[in-house]
Design an enzyme around this catalytic site. Sequence first.
Site, mmCIF file in Angstrom:
data_model
loop_
_atom_site.group_PDB
_atom_site.id
_atom_site.type_symbol
_atom_site.label_atom_id
_atom_site.label_comp_id
_atom_site.label_asym_id
_atom_site.label_seq_id
_atom_site.Cartn_x
_atom_site.Cartn_y
_atom_site.Cartn_z
ATOM 1 N N LYS A 14 0.840 -1.216 0.000
ATOM 2 C CA LYS A 14 0.000 0.000 0.000
ATOM 3 C C LYS A 14 0.870 1.260 0.000
ATOM 4 O O LYS A 14 0.620 2.194 -0.753
ATOM 5 C CB LYS A 14 -0.944 -0.002 1.212
ATOM 6 C CG LYS A 14 -1.835 -1.238 1.285
ATOM 7 C CD LYS A 14 -2.750 -1.232 2.493
ATOM 8 C CE LYS A 14 -2.069 -1.327 3.834
ATOM 9 N NZ LYS A 14 -1.400 -2.611 4.134
ATOM 10 N N ARG A 89 -9.916 0.018 9.148
ATOM 11 C CA ARG A 89 -9.458 -1.355 9.375
ATOM 12 C C ARG A 89 -10.507 -2.183 10.101
ATOM 13 O O ARG A 89 -10.295 -3.370 10.329
ATOM 14 C CB ARG A 89 -8.215 -1.324 10.264
ATOM 15 C CG ARG A 89 -6.920 -1.222 9.500
ATOM 16 C CD ARG A 89 -5.842 -0.999 10.540
ATOM 17 N NE ARG A 89 -4.666 -1.762 10.275
ATOM 18 C CZ ARG A 89 -3.575 -1.231 9.698
ATOM 19 N NH1 ARG A 89 -3.565 0.007 9.292
ATOM 20 N NH2 ARG A 89 -2.511 -1.976 9.527
ATOM 21 N N ARG A 129 11.891 -5.365 4.727
ATOM 22 C CA ARG A 129 11.570 -3.955 4.479
ATOM 23 C C ARG A 129 12.525 -3.027 5.241
ATOM 24 O O ARG A 129 12.855 -3.255 6.393
ATOM 25 C CB ARG A 129 10.135 -3.656 4.924
ATOM 26 C CG ARG A 129 9.827 -2.157 4.883
ATOM 27 C CD ARG A 129 8.382 -1.845 4.939
ATOM 28 N NE ARG A 129 7.737 -2.312 6.160
ATOM 29 C CZ ARG A 129 6.438 -2.199 6.383
ATOM 30 N NH1 ARG A 129 5.657 -1.665 5.468
ATOM 31 N NH2 ARG A 129 5.919 -2.635 7.502
ATOM 32 N N ARG A 162 11.370 -1.229 10.853
ATOM 33 C CA ARG A 162 10.285 -0.908 11.788
ATOM 34 C C ARG A 162 10.248 -1.889 12.953
ATOM 35 O O ARG A 162 10.485 -3.076 12.778
ATOM 36 C CB ARG A 162 8.940 -0.941 11.036
ATOM 37 C CG ARG A 162 8.521 0.419 10.560
ATOM 38 C CD ARG A 162 7.337 0.408 9.660
ATOM 39 N NE ARG A 162 6.172 -0.341 10.112
ATOM 40 C CZ ARG A 162 5.033 -0.381 9.447
ATOM 41 N NH1 ARG A 162 4.903 0.303 8.310
ATOM 42 N NH2 ARG A 162 4.013 -1.079 9.882
ATOM 43 N N ARG A 173 -0.087 -9.338 13.333
ATOM 44 C CA ARG A 173 -0.750 -8.328 12.476
ATOM 45 C C ARG A 173 -1.570 -9.018 11.388
ATOM 46 O O ARG A 173 -2.656 -8.558 11.037
ATOM 47 C CB ARG A 173 0.305 -7.393 11.856
ATOM 48 C CG ARG A 173 0.912 -6.441 12.864
ATOM 49 C CD ARG A 173 2.240 -5.868 12.413
ATOM 50 N NE ARG A 173 2.142 -5.089 11.199
ATOM 51 C CZ ARG A 173 3.179 -4.805 10.417
ATOM 52 N NH1 ARG A 173 4.388 -5.233 10.723
ATOM 53 N NH2 ARG A 173 3.007 -4.089 9.338
HETATM 54 P P1 AP5 Z 1 4.844 -1.644 1.819
HETATM 55 O O1 AP5 Z 1 4.480 -0.845 0.621
HETATM 56 O O2 AP5 Z 1 5.646 -0.987 2.892
HETATM 57 O O3 AP5 Z 1 3.550 -2.373 2.432
HETATM 58 P P2 AP5 Z 1 2.270 -1.768 3.181
HETATM 59 O O4 AP5 Z 1 1.082 -2.444 2.603
HETATM 60 O O5 AP5 Z 1 2.298 -0.279 3.164
HETATM 61 O O6 AP5 Z 1 2.561 -2.375 4.623
HETATM 62 P P3 AP5 Z 1 2.453 -1.791 6.095
HETATM 63 O O7 AP5 Z 1 3.252 -2.740 6.972
HETATM 64 O O8 AP5 Z 1 2.871 -0.358 6.170
HETATM 65 O O9 AP5 Z 1 0.987 -1.954 6.397
HETATM 66 P P4 AP5 Z 1 0.286 -2.090 7.709
HETATM 67 O O10 AP5 Z 1 -1.078 -1.951 7.245
HETATM 68 O O11 AP5 Z 1 0.565 -3.276 8.536
HETATM 69 O O12 AP5 Z 1 0.973 -0.962 8.614
HETATM 70 P P5 AP5 Z 1 0.469 0.435 9.142
HETATM 71 O O13 AP5 Z 1 1.638 1.336 9.142
HETATM 72 O O14 AP5 Z 1 -0.768 0.856 8.442
HETATM 73 O O15 AP5 Z 1 5.647 -2.951 1.283
HETATM 74 C C1 AP5 Z 1 6.210 -3.893 2.192
HETATM 75 C C2 AP5 Z 1 7.581 -4.353 1.654
HETATM 76 O O16 AP5 Z 1 7.387 -5.107 0.450
HETATM 77 C C3 AP5 Z 1 8.525 -3.194 1.279
HETATM 78 O O17 AP5 Z 1 9.843 -3.568 1.627
HETATM 79 C C4 AP5 Z 1 8.405 -3.073 -0.242
HETATM 80 O O18 AP5 Z 1 9.607 -2.618 -0.853
HETATM 81 C C5 AP5 Z 1 8.076 -4.503 -0.656
HETATM 82 N N1 AP5 Z 1 7.165 -4.565 -1.795
HETATM 83 C C6 AP5 Z 1 6.090 -3.759 -2.035
HETATM 84 N N2 AP5 Z 1 5.459 -4.134 -3.166
HETATM 85 C C7 AP5 Z 1 6.144 -5.219 -3.634
HETATM 86 C C8 AP5 Z 1 5.967 -6.059 -4.779
HETATM 87 N N3 AP5 Z 1 4.981 -5.873 -5.658
HETATM 88 N N4 AP5 Z 1 6.848 -7.082 -4.947
HETATM 89 C C9 AP5 Z 1 7.860 -7.299 -4.059
HETATM 90 N N5 AP5 Z 1 8.075 -6.507 -2.976
HETATM 91 C C10 AP5 Z 1 7.231 -5.495 -2.765
HETATM 92 O O19 AP5 Z 1 0.038 0.086 10.642
HETATM 93 C C11 AP5 Z 1 0.975 -0.206 11.657
HETATM 94 C C12 AP5 Z 1 0.256 -0.331 12.991
HETATM 95 O O20 AP5 Z 1 -0.377 0.944 13.336
HETATM 96 C C13 AP5 Z 1 -0.894 -1.340 13.061
HETATM 97 O O21 AP5 Z 1 -0.430 -2.638 13.348
HETATM 98 C C14 AP5 Z 1 -1.756 -0.746 14.197
HETATM 99 O O22 AP5 Z 1 -1.222 -1.031 15.455
HETATM 100 C C15 AP5 Z 1 -1.645 0.748 13.963
HETATM 101 N N6 AP5 Z 1 -2.707 1.272 13.077
HETATM 102 C C16 AP5 Z 1 -2.538 1.875 11.853
HETATM 103 N N7 AP5 Z 1 -3.725 2.205 11.312
HETATM 104 C C17 AP5 Z 1 -4.678 1.810 12.203
HETATM 105 C C18 AP5 Z 1 -6.095 1.839 12.190
HETATM 106 N N8 AP5 Z 1 -6.791 2.346 11.137
HETATM 107 N N9 AP5 Z 1 -6.747 1.336 13.260
HETATM 108 C C19 AP5 Z 1 -6.088 0.846 14.317
HETATM 109 N N10 AP5 Z 1 -4.733 0.748 14.385
HETATM 110 C C20 AP5 Z 1 -4.038 1.231 13.330
#
Ligand code: AP5
Length: 215
Positions: A14, A89, A129, A162, A173
Amino acid sequence: MINMVFLGPPGAGKGTQSEQIIKDFGIVQVSTGDILRKAVKDGSELGKLAKQYMDEGKLVPDDVIIGIVKDRLKENDCQNGFILDGFPRTIPQAEALDKMLKEDLNISLTHVISLEVDDGKIIERLTGRRTCPQCGRGYHISFDPPQKQEICDECNTQLIQRDDDKEETIKKRLNVYHEQTVQLKDYYGKQSILTTVDGEKTPDEVYKNIKDILS
Ligand code: AP5
């Protein structure tokens, strides 16, 4: 105008895809994860609260997150379109989003895109990552490495991993995603604004599909 939600498991890509979309379409990315990580780094009350949940791979309480997004979407830079990355979410978050868009902002979502990636691939992606703490650019040590090992190509800063990208926390997660977030595909499917995209292709191929959907 593009007002979109990005769905998908942790590590689906994402954030990676949002970097391209914001460049090409001139809209802003609202990442609840980034907002929370900044609060943790700043040591604010929000950060202290959020850290306990994030380190455990759990969701931060709905009322806290809903309040953050409500304030953020009212800011000027969101008025020309936005990507919501990581929100909603849960069903209560999705219902609150519908309400705030309709009642406070008089707009509606134009697209909900769900990136589909199998759990097995997620662990490989997230353990490899790396992120630049200065400019925010994301990398992967194998799939998208920086030119100099562990150094950002854009601003020469040492890359970081991270805290929640440890294998044990990634598994938690993923469980949270399957138990609470996946239901949103039905929620938005019923509103006929959901499109699913194969997130296992290369980042460029995934982006081509997304660009076609948004154009
Ligand atoms: P990347 O693009 O970083 O993936 P992402 O989908 O953005 O993953 P996140 O880990 O950021 O998502 P998340 O939803 O768990 O975390 P968030 O920060 O929202 O890609 C991942 C890796 O793969 C990278 O190294 C990239 O280079 C590689 N890659 C990408 N595309 C690729 C491809 N096509 N092929 C190969 N490699 C590829 O949330 C973190 C925490 O915050 C949660 O656990 C929760 O505690 C809290 N939180 C956040 N939002 C909320 C909410 N709405 N409600 C409650 N708690 C929340």
